[in-house]
Write a protein that holds these residues in place. Structure first.
Motif, PDB file in Angstrom:
ATOM      1  N   GLN A  13      76.469  47.320 -39.460  1.00 35.08           N
ATOM      2  CA  GLN A  13      75.703  46.089 -39.212  1.00 35.08           C
ATOM      3  C   GLN A  13      74.202  46.375 -39.106  1.00 35.08           C
ATOM      4  OE1 GLN A  13      78.728  46.680 -37.330  1.00 35.08           O
ATOM      5  NE2 GLN A  13      79.614  45.500 -39.045  1.00 35.08           N
ATOM      6  N   LEU A  14      73.800  47.594 -39.504  1.00 39.17           N
ATOM      7  CA  LEU A  14      72.396  48.018 -39.498  1.00 39.17           C
ATOM      8  C   LEU A  14      71.791  48.063 -38.101  1.00 39.17           C
ATOM      9  CD1 LEU A  14      70.976  46.263 -42.695  1.00 39.17           C
ATOM     10  CD2 LEU A  14      71.950  48.556 -42.457  1.00 39.17           C
ATOM     11  N   ARG A  15      72.633  48.268 -37.091  1.00 37.66           N
ATOM     12  CA  ARG A  15      72.151  48.478 -35.730  1.00 37.66           C
ATOM     13  C   ARG A  15      71.983  49.972 -35.500  1.00 37.66           C
ATOM     14  NH1 ARG A  15      76.878  44.816 -33.172  1.00 37.66           N
ATOM     15  NH2 ARG A  15      77.967  46.481 -34.293  1.00 37.66           N
ATOM     16  N   HIS A  16      70.852  50.348 -34.927  1.00 41.71           N
ATOM     17  CA  HIS A  16      70.589  51.771 -34.696  1.00 41.71           C
ATOM     18  C   HIS A  16      71.604  52.339 -33.703  1.00 41.71           C
ATOM     19  CE1 HIS A  16      66.733  50.373 -36.339  1.00 41.71           C
ATOM     20  NE2 HIS A  16      66.631  51.589 -36.809  1.00 41.71           N
ATOM     21  N   ARG A  17      72.082  53.530 -33.980  1.00 42.34           N
ATOM     22  CA  ARG A  17      73.167  54.119 -33.204  1.00 42.34           C
ATOM     23  C   ARG A  17      72.681  54.490 -31.792  1.00 42.34           C
ATOM     24  NH1 ARG A  17      77.365  54.910 -36.699  1.00 42.34           N
ATOM     25  NH2 ARG A  17      76.807  55.024 -38.922  1.00 42.34           N
ATOM     26  N   PRO A  18      73.375  53.996 -30.751  1.00 43.67           N
ATOM     27  CA  PRO A  18      72.937  54.235 -29.363  1.00 43.67           C
ATOM     28  C   PRO A  18      72.793  55.709 -29.005  1.00 43.67           C
ATOM     29  CG  PRO A  18      74.572  52.491 -29.430  1.00 43.67           C
ATOM     30  CD  PRO A  18      74.533  53.080 -30.814  1.00 43.67           C
ATOM     31  N   ALA A  21      65.856  54.935 -42.507  1.00 46.33           N
ATOM     32  CA  ALA A  21      65.684  54.281 -41.207  1.00 46.33           C
ATOM     33  C   ALA A  21      64.981  55.233 -40.257  1.00 46.33           C
ATOM     34  CB  ALA A  21      67.032  53.855 -40.630  1.00 46.33           C
ATOM     35  N   GLY A  22      64.493  54.685 -39.146  1.00 48.13           N
ATOM     36  CA  GLY A  22      63.815  55.517 -38.161  1.00 48.13           C
ATOM     37  C   GLY A  22      64.033  55.009 -36.750  1.00 48.13           C
ATOM     38  N   ILE A  23      63.894  55.909 -35.787  1.00 46.16           N
ATOM     39  CA  ILE A  23      63.968  55.599 -34.362  1.00 46.16           C
ATOM     40  C   ILE A  23      62.846  56.392 -33.692  1.00 46.16           C
ATOM     41  CG2 ILE A  23      65.343  55.731 -32.241  1.00 46.16           C
ATOM     42  CD1 ILE A  23      67.854  55.822 -34.056  1.00 46.16           C
ATOM     43  N   ALA A  24      62.096  55.763 -32.792  1.00 49.71           N
ATOM     44  CA  ALA A  24      60.990  56.462 -32.129  1.00 49.71           C
ATOM     45  C   ALA A  24      60.817  55.944 -30.711  1.00 49.71           C
ATOM     46  CB  ALA A  24      59.686  56.278 -32.913  1.00 49.71           C
ATOM     47  N   ALA A  25      60.162  56.757 -29.884  1.00 49.40           N
ATOM     48  CA  ALA A  25      59.882  56.400 -28.494  1.00 49.40           C
ATOM     49  C   ALA A  25      58.501  56.930 -28.116  1.00 49.40           C
ATOM     50  CB  ALA A  25      60.951  56.974 -27.559  1.00 49.40           C
ATOM     51  N   PRO A  45      51.462  51.332 -39.625  1.00 41.42           N
ATOM     52  CA  PRO A  45      51.963  51.048 -38.272  1.00 41.42           C
ATOM     53  C   PRO A  45      53.039  49.970 -38.230  1.00 41.42           C
ATOM     54  CG  PRO A  45      49.571  51.215 -38.264  1.00 41.42           C
ATOM     55  CD  PRO A  45      49.993  51.212 -39.699  1.00 41.42           C
ATOM     56  N   HIS A  46      52.929  48.935 -39.070  1.00 41.97           N
ATOM     57  CA  HIS A  46      53.844  47.798 -38.980  1.00 41.97           C
ATOM     58  C   HIS A  46      55.198  48.059 -39.606  1.00 41.97           C
ATOM     59  CE1 HIS A  46      52.420  47.459 -43.070  1.00 41.97           C
ATOM     60  NE2 HIS A  46      53.271  46.486 -43.319  1.00 41.97           N
ATOM     61  N   ALA A  47      55.340  49.161 -40.355  1.00 41.47           N
ATOM     62  CA  ALA A  47      56.552  49.368 -41.138  1.00 41.47           C
ATOM     63  C   ALA A  47      57.343  50.603 -40.744  1.00 41.47           C
ATOM     64  CB  ALA A  47      56.194  49.443 -42.624  1.00 41.47           C
ATOM     65  N   THR A  48      56.951  51.290 -39.690  1.00 37.89           N
ATOM     66  CA  THR A  48      57.639  52.502 -39.262  1.00 37.89           C
ATOM     67  C   THR A  48      57.920  52.443 -37.765  1.00 37.89           C
ATOM     68  OG1 THR A  48      55.517  53.623 -38.890  1.00 37.89           O
ATOM     69  CG2 THR A  48      56.556  53.932 -41.045  1.00 37.89           C
ATOM     70  N   ALA A  49      58.965  53.143 -37.354  1.00 29.39           N
ATOM     71  CA  ALA A  49      59.305  53.180 -35.936  1.00 29.39           C
ATOM     72  C   ALA A  49      58.183  53.822 -35.122  1.00 29.39           C
ATOM     73  CB  ALA A  49      60.620  53.948 -35.740  1.00 29.39           C
ATOM     74  N   ILE A  90      62.841  60.171 -35.123  1.00 33.03           N
ATOM     75  CA  ILE A  90      63.637  60.744 -36.197  1.00 33.03           C
ATOM     76  C   ILE A  90      63.646  59.779 -37.368  1.00 33.03           C
ATOM     77  CG2 ILE A  90      65.095  62.101 -34.645  1.00 33.03           C
ATOM     78  CD1 ILE A  90      67.289  59.994 -34.988  1.00 33.03           C
ATOM     79  N   SER A  91      63.871  60.313 -38.553  1.00 28.99           N
ATOM     80  CA  SER A  91      64.026  59.487 -39.747  1.00 28.99           C
ATOM     81  C   SER A  91      65.104  60.102 -40.622  1.00 28.99           C
ATOM     82  CB  SER A  91      62.708  59.381 -40.517  1.00 28.99           C
ATOM     83  OG  SER A  91      62.259  60.661 -40.934  1.00 28.99           O
ATOM     84  N   GLY A  92      65.812  59.229 -41.344  1.00 26.11           N
ATOM     85  CA  GLY A  92      66.888  59.712 -42.195  1.00 26.11           C
ATOM     86  C   GLY A  92      67.586  58.562 -42.882  1.00 26.11           C
ATOM     87  N   PRO A  93      68.655  58.852 -43.607  1.00 28.59           N
ATOM     88  CA  PRO A  93      69.384  57.809 -44.331  1.00 28.59           C
ATOM     89  C   PRO A  93      69.902  56.718 -43.392  1.00 28.59           C
ATOM     90  CG  PRO A  93      70.049  59.986 -45.076  1.00 28.59           C
ATOM     91  CD  PRO A  93      69.199  60.197 -43.863  1.00 28.59           C
ATOM     92  N   VAL A  94      69.881  55.489 -43.878  1.00 30.63           N
ATOM     93  CA  VAL A  94      70.313  54.348 -43.069  1.00 30.63           C
ATOM     94  C   VAL A  94      71.732  54.521 -42.559  1.00 30.63           C
ATOM     95  CG1 VAL A  94      70.821  51.879 -43.118  1.00 30.63           C
ATOM     96  CG2 VAL A  94      68.739  52.731 -44.184  1.00 30.63           C
TER      97      VAL A  94
END
Length: 254
Positions: A228-233, A198-202, A135-139, A217-221
Motif C-alpha cells: 500500500q506504499l506505506r513506509h515500513r515501521p 523511496a526514502g525515509i529520514a529523520a 528539498p520538496h521531493a526527498t525525505a 535511507i533510500s532504496g527500491p520502493v
C-alpha cells in the motif's frame, strides 16, 4: 557536578538559528524550528532582548541578532563536523537496514549530501557525496524544510519542479506534509525524486534541539514500503534511532 541547564541550551539554539540567515524570524518560526512551545520560545526571546542579545523589529514583531552578537554568524555546526560525528552511526544504519544511507545539510536553498554509505550488497552504485537534492521531493529535504526556517523561506520563493508523477508541486499539500513531519518526527518520500525509489529520514539535532542535518535511507520502493506504499515501521524505527544517536553525540537532549 551539576548537569546542563536546559533554558541556556535553548537560548543558545535560538541565537544560532538567528545567526544562520539574513532575515528576521517570528516567534512561531523559531518555536517550530526548535520544537518548542510558543510561550517558551517567546519567554526566552524576551529575556535575550532584555540583555541586548536579540532585537525585535517594531513593525513586524520579528527578531534578529543584537549588535553585540553579530559575530555568531559562523558559529553553527559545519558539514565536516556533522559528517565526522555521524559517520559511525551511518555505517551501522546501512548494515542494519541493508540500504544506502545519506546525511544531508541545508545549503543555498537546497540539500547537499555530506556523507553517503553504499548499500551493503556489492552491487554497482554511484557515489552521491556532494549531490544537491531538491528539498520538496526527498525525505532528507522534507525533514530540513520542516525544521529549518531559512531553507523553508528559500523554497517559498521558488518553483516546485515536478520530477516524477508523484512529486509534490502544490504548496498547500507540501505544507500539510511538513506539518506531518514535525508531528511524527520523520519524513518519507515515495517515487517523488526518482521512479522506483523511496526514502525515509529523520532530523539530527545539536545543543538545544537545533536541527543541523538529517540522516536517512533510500532504496527500491518494494523494500522500503509495503504493497500500500506505506513506509515500513521497522525501517522508520531504525532511521529514527540512528538520528537520535547522532543527536546525543552532538549534545542534544533526549
Amino acid at each position: 557536578m551539576p548537569g546542563p541547564i536546559q533554558s541556556i541550551e535553548r537560548a543558545a539554539a535560538i541565537l544560532r538559528l538567528l545567526a544562520r540567515g539574513a532575515g528576521r524570524l517570528g516567534v512561531g518560526e523559531i518555536a517550530g524550528a526548535l520544537d518548542l512551545a510558543k510561550p517558551t520560545a517567546h519567554g526566552i526571546l524576551r529575556t535575550l532582548q532584555g540583555v541586548g542579545f536579540v532585537e525585535q523589529d517594531s513593525a513586524t514583531g520579528k527578531y534578529q541578532l543584537g549588535a553585540a552578537l553579530l559575530h555568531l554568524g559562523t558559529s553553527y555546526l559545519d558539514a565536516n563536523e556533522l559528517r565526522s560525528r555521524a559517520i559511525n552511526w551511518a555505517d551501522a544504519l546501512a548494515a542494519r537496514t541493508g540500504e544506502a544511507v545519506r546525511i544531508g545539510a541545508p545549503v543555498d536553498g537546497a540539500v547537499v549530501v555530506v556523507h553517503h554509505v553504499f548499500r551493503p550488497d556489492n552491487t554497482e552504485q554511484a557515489l552521491e557525496l556532494g549531490e544537491l537534492l531538491p528539498p520538496h521531493a526527498t525525505a532528507l529535504g522534507k525533514v530540513l524544510l520542516a525544521f529549518d526556517a531559512e531553507l523553508a523561506a528559500a523554497v517559498r520563493g521558488s518553483d516546485l519542479p515536478s520530477l516524477t508523477r508523484r512529486t509534490i508541486v502544490d504548496r498547500v499539500a507540501l505544507n500539510r506534509a511538513l506539518a506531518a513531519v514535525r508531528q511524527a518526527g520523520w519524513a518519507g518520500d515515495t517515487e517523488e525524486f526518482r521512479p522506483g525509489e523511496a526514502g525515509i529520514a529523520a532530523p539530527i539535532r545539536a545543543h538545544g534541539g537545533l536541527v543541523v542535518g538529517a540522516i536517512g535511507i533510500s532504496g527500491p520502493v518494494d523494500r522500503l514500503c509495503d504493497p500500500q506504499l506505506r513506509h515500513r515501521p521497522a525501517l522508520i524505527t531504525l532511521v529514527r534511532d540512528a538520528a537520535h544517536a547522532v543527536s546525543r553525540d552532538l549534545g542534544a537532549g533526549h
